[in-house]
Motif scaffolding. Structure first.
Motif, PDB file in Angstrom:
ATOM      1  N   VAL A 154      33.404  32.710  58.625  1.00 51.04           N
ATOM      2  CA  VAL A 154      32.938  32.445  57.456  1.00 51.04           C
ATOM      3  C   VAL A 154      33.648  31.818  56.038  1.00 51.04           C
ATOM      4  O   VAL A 154      34.956  33.103  56.238  1.00 51.04           O
ATOM      5  N   SER A 155      33.489  31.304  55.603  1.00 53.62           N
ATOM      6  CA  SER A 155      34.627  31.024  54.047  1.00 53.62           C
ATOM      7  C   SER A 155      34.159  31.801  53.322  1.00 53.62           C
ATOM      8  O   SER A 155      32.761  32.259  52.972  1.00 53.62           O
ATOM      9  N   CYS A 156      34.484  32.726  52.186  1.00 54.49           N
ATOM     10  CA  CYS A 156      34.097  33.139  50.515  1.00 54.49           C
ATOM     11  C   CYS A 156      35.025  32.140  49.472  1.00 54.49           C
ATOM     12  O   CYS A 156      35.854  32.042  49.795  1.00 54.49           O
ATOM     13  N   PRO A 157      34.186  31.435  49.161  1.00 52.14           N
ATOM     14  CA  PRO A 157      34.775  31.068  48.253  1.00 52.14           C
ATOM     15  C   PRO A 157      35.446  31.322  47.022  1.00 52.14           C
ATOM     16  O   PRO A 157      34.464  32.894  46.827  1.00 52.14           O
ATOM     17  N   SER A 158      36.011  30.868  45.207  1.00 50.55           N
ATOM     18  CA  SER A 158      36.580  31.726  44.299  1.00 50.55           C
ATOM     19  C   SER A 158      36.784  30.772  43.198  1.00 50.55           C
ATOM     20  O   SER A 158      36.283  29.277  43.600  1.00 50.55           O
ATOM     21  N   GLU A 159      36.229  31.552  41.957  1.00 56.33           N
ATOM     22  CA  GLU A 159      36.795  30.622  40.480  1.00 56.33           C
ATOM     23  C   GLU A 159      38.289  31.146  39.801  1.00 56.33           C
ATOM     24  O   GLU A 159      38.368  31.539  38.983  1.00 56.33           O
ATOM     25  N   ALA A 160      39.234  31.009  41.830  1.00 53.69           N
ATOM     26  CA  ALA A 160      40.283  32.538  40.706  1.00 53.69           C
ATOM     27  C   ALA A 160      40.749  31.714  39.897  1.00 53.69           C
ATOM     28  O   ALA A 160      41.740  32.106  39.041  1.00 53.69           O
ATOM     29  N   GLY A 161      40.899  30.412  39.851  1.00 55.27           N
ATOM     30  CA  GLY A 161      41.414  29.595  38.501  1.00 55.27           C
ATOM     31  C   GLY A 161      41.207  30.088  37.499  1.00 55.27           C
ATOM     32  O   GLY A 161      42.204  29.895  36.270  1.00 55.27           O
ATOM     33  N   HIS A 162      40.658  30.761  37.127  1.00 56.93           N
ATOM     34  CA  HIS A 162      39.764  31.039  35.842  1.00 56.93           C
ATOM     35  C   HIS A 162      39.895  32.650  35.173  1.00 56.93           C
ATOM     36  O   HIS A 162      39.698  32.916  34.547  1.00 56.93           O
ATOM     37  N   MET A 163      40.656  33.410  36.682  1.00 55.33           N
ATOM     38  CA  MET A 163      40.557  34.770  36.439  1.00 55.33           C
ATOM     39  C   MET A 163      42.245  34.474  35.484  1.00 55.33           C
ATOM     40  O   MET A 163      42.602  33.332  34.846  1.00 55.33           O
ATOM     41  N   SER A 164      42.116  35.345  34.799  1.00 54.24           N
ATOM     42  CA  SER A 164      42.852  35.751  33.756  1.00 54.24           C
ATOM     43  C   SER A 164      43.796  35.826  33.785  1.00 54.24           C
ATOM     44  O   SER A 164      44.615  36.500  35.165  1.00 54.24           O
ATOM     45  N   LEU A 165      45.602  35.659  33.191  1.00 51.84           N
ATOM     46  CA  LEU A 165      46.666  35.015  33.734  1.00 51.84           C
ATOM     47  C   LEU A 165      47.446  36.384  33.115  1.00 51.84           C
ATOM     48  O   LEU A 165      47.737  36.370  31.908  1.00 51.84           O
ATOM     49  N   GLY A 232      53.754  33.720  43.063  1.00 56.65           N
ATOM     50  CA  GLY A 232      53.794  34.881  44.044  1.00 56.65           C
ATOM     51  C   GLY A 232      52.393  36.081  43.128  1.00 56.65           C
ATOM     52  O   GLY A 232      51.940  36.520  44.192  1.00 56.65           O
ATOM     53  N   SER A 233      53.248  36.387  42.065  1.00 52.91           N
ATOM     54  CA  SER A 233      51.585  36.970  41.583  1.00 52.91           C
ATOM     55  C   SER A 233      50.646  36.880  42.398  1.00 52.91           C
ATOM     56  O   SER A 233      50.261  37.892  41.720  1.00 52.91           O
ATOM     57  N   VAL A 234      49.710  35.310  41.473  1.00 52.94           N
ATOM     58  CA  VAL A 234      49.043  35.736  41.865  1.00 52.94           C
ATOM     59  C   VAL A 234      47.909  35.496  43.334  1.00 52.94           C
ATOM     60  O   VAL A 234      47.533  36.449  43.901  1.00 52.94           O
ATOM     61  N   LEU A 235      48.984  35.021  43.646  1.00 53.93           N
ATOM     62  CA  LEU A 235      49.033  34.960  45.175  1.00 53.93           C
ATOM     63  C   LEU A 235      48.785  36.411  46.231  1.00 53.93           C
ATOM     64  O   LEU A 235      47.921  36.653  46.923  1.00 53.93           O
ATOM     65  N   GLY A 236      49.299  37.142  46.009  1.00 50.39           N
ATOM     66  CA  GLY A 236      49.374  38.482  46.143  1.00 50.39           C
ATOM     67  C   GLY A 236      48.317  39.727  45.843  1.00 50.39           C
ATOM     68  O   GLY A 236      47.845  40.424  46.174  1.00 50.39           O
ATOM     69  N   ASP A 237      47.770  39.134  45.070  1.00 49.36           N
ATOM     70  CA  ASP A 237      47.110  39.178  43.864  1.00 49.36           C
ATOM     71  C   ASP A 237      45.575  39.174  44.781  1.00 49.36           C
ATOM     72  O   ASP A 237      44.632  40.399  44.891  1.00 49.36           O
ATOM     73  N   LEU A 238      44.605  38.016  44.537  1.00 50.37           N
ATOM     74  CA  LEU A 238      44.378  37.477  45.956  1.00 50.37           C
ATOM     75  C   LEU A 238      44.106  38.081  47.127  1.00 50.37           C
ATOM     76  O   LEU A 238      43.260  38.634  47.899  1.00 50.37           O
ATOM     77  N   THR A 239      45.039  38.197  47.484  1.00 50.06           N
ATOM     78  CA  THR A 239      45.277  38.927  49.070  1.00 50.06           C
ATOM     79  C   THR A 239      45.434  39.959  49.346  1.00 50.06           C
ATOM     80  O   THR A 239      44.615  40.776  49.977  1.00 50.06           O
ATOM     81  N   LEU A 240      45.670  41.469  48.300  1.00 53.16           N
ATOM     82  CA  LEU A 240      44.750  42.357  48.162  1.00 53.16           C
ATOM     83  C   LEU A 240      43.609  42.262  47.813  1.00 53.16           C
ATOM     84  O   LEU A 240      42.795  42.717  48.856  1.00 53.16           O
ATOM     85  N   ALA A 241      43.081  41.488  47.185  1.00 54.79           N
ATOM     86  CA  ALA A 241      41.601  41.551  46.993  1.00 54.79           C
ATOM     87  C   ALA A 241      40.647  41.038  48.303  1.00 54.79           C
ATOM     88  O   ALA A 241      39.563  41.520  48.221  1.00 54.79           O
ATOM     89  N   TYR A 242      41.262  40.090  48.842  1.00 52.84           N
ATOM     90  CA  TYR A 242      40.711  39.345  50.015  1.00 52.84           C
ATOM     91  C   TYR A 242      41.292  40.538  51.277  1.00 52.84           C
ATOM     92  O   TYR A 242      40.521  40.327  52.799  1.00 52.84           O
TER      93      TYR A 242
END
Length: 306
Positions: A154-165, A232-242
């Motif tokens: 199953v998939s879980c979408p996001s609006e990750a592009g609008h997260m604060s940088l 790398g930093s953003v992908l690391g954050d998302l990997t931890l979140a999911y």
């Protein structure tokens, strides 16, 4: 008649249709300019008329740019609203709408070794995977996760592009206000804006040229390095979140253009997460090479039963 699935990949400019037989046999591809039609339904009717109608259609899967809410997608670049209920009534088959990055995410489940390039980390083992992260870096930035639950993905979408940088600590203070969200940096226009900000002027180069020049132009190399660190930093954050421990897959034109440059900087930023660094060292990062990932994802995405 052999049952088939109608799939549609809806962009801001074009809408693409195809029929899928026996899982991954994609046939009768057509592409149309969205501006020709007043609605998605009208475009779908034209496609059906050109390819033999809806007889035998067992399901419909549609990927479009935008969040899915209550069975609807409101597109931003074209005045269309796509509704599952209307599609089902027209096609006589169950329909599922997916965010475009969700559609590409399901493609990860179809990959074999030649279909991706490992950028860093251990090789992914998709046969044993249970959680994956897919990030699209192109016109914008999007991310979705895949989870295996009771042997169903199953998939879980996001609006990750609008997260604060949060920019790297070494980045100039003046850059921070110019890049408030992830998408402001991680996109085609984002890398051009990063380059102009680092250079102190806009030299008119786009993302493709900046990536191509990185091997011999110090300014372009500095841009790509900062881009890699942010990625790398953003992908690391998302990997931890999911908790997407089984792999990160990149798709999109900008990802393809820049992924090969400075993978070390990307990896270092990916792993720089304090106590979780050791765990992140075991997460693969790869680039999808398969063409039309959204099509292949829509071909296998689960469609809800009516």
């Amino acid at each position: 008649m052999t049952p088939w699935r109608l799939i549609a990949d809806v962009g801001g400019t074009n809408v693409r249709f195809a029929r899928v037989f026996d899982g991954l046999v994609v046939a009768e591809r057509r592409a149309y300019q969205g501006a020709r039609f007043e609605s998605f339904i009208h475009a779908m009717r034209v496609y059906a008329a050109e390819t033999g109608g809806f007889r035998g259609c067992a399901s419909v899967a549609i990927g479009a740019a935008g969040p899915v809410e209550a069975g609807e997608i409101h597109l931003t670049n074209i005045a269309w609203t796509i509704r599952e209920a209307e599609i089902e009534a027209e096609a006589g088959a169950p329909c599922t709408l997916l965010n475009d990055v969700e559609a590409a995410a399901y493609c990860a489940l179809t990959l074999s070794e030649p279909d991706y390039a490992l950028l860093s980390g251990p090789a992914p083992d998709l046969s044993r995977a249970r959680r994956l992260l897919i990030a699209n870096i192109g016109t914008g930035f999007g991310a979705a996760a895949l989870f295996k639950v009771a042997n169903v993905w199953v998939s879980c979408p996001s609006e990750a592009g609008h997260m604060s940088l949060r920019l790297p600590d070494a980045a100039a203070a003046g850059l921070r206000s110019a890049f408030p969200s992830v998408e402001h940096a991680l996109s085609g226009r984002g890398i051009a804006h990063l380059h102009a900000a680092l250079l102190g002027r806009d030299d008119g180069l786009g993302a493709r040229s900046i990536c191509a020049n990185a091997a011999h132009d110090p300014a372009a190399a500095a841009t790509v390095r900062l881009f890699a660190e942010i990625t790398g930093s953003v992908l690391g954050d998302l990997t931890l979140a999911y908790t997407a421990w089984d792999g990160v897959f990149l798709v999109g034109s900008v990802a393809r253009g820049c992924a090969a440059f400075d993978p070390g900087a990307m990896r270092a930023a990916f792993e720089a997460k304090g106590p979780m660094s050791a765990r992140l060292k075991r997460v693969p990062i790869a680039l999808m090479l398969k063409e039309d990932p959204a099509f292949f994802g829509l071909a296998i995405a689960p469609v809800r039963a009516r």
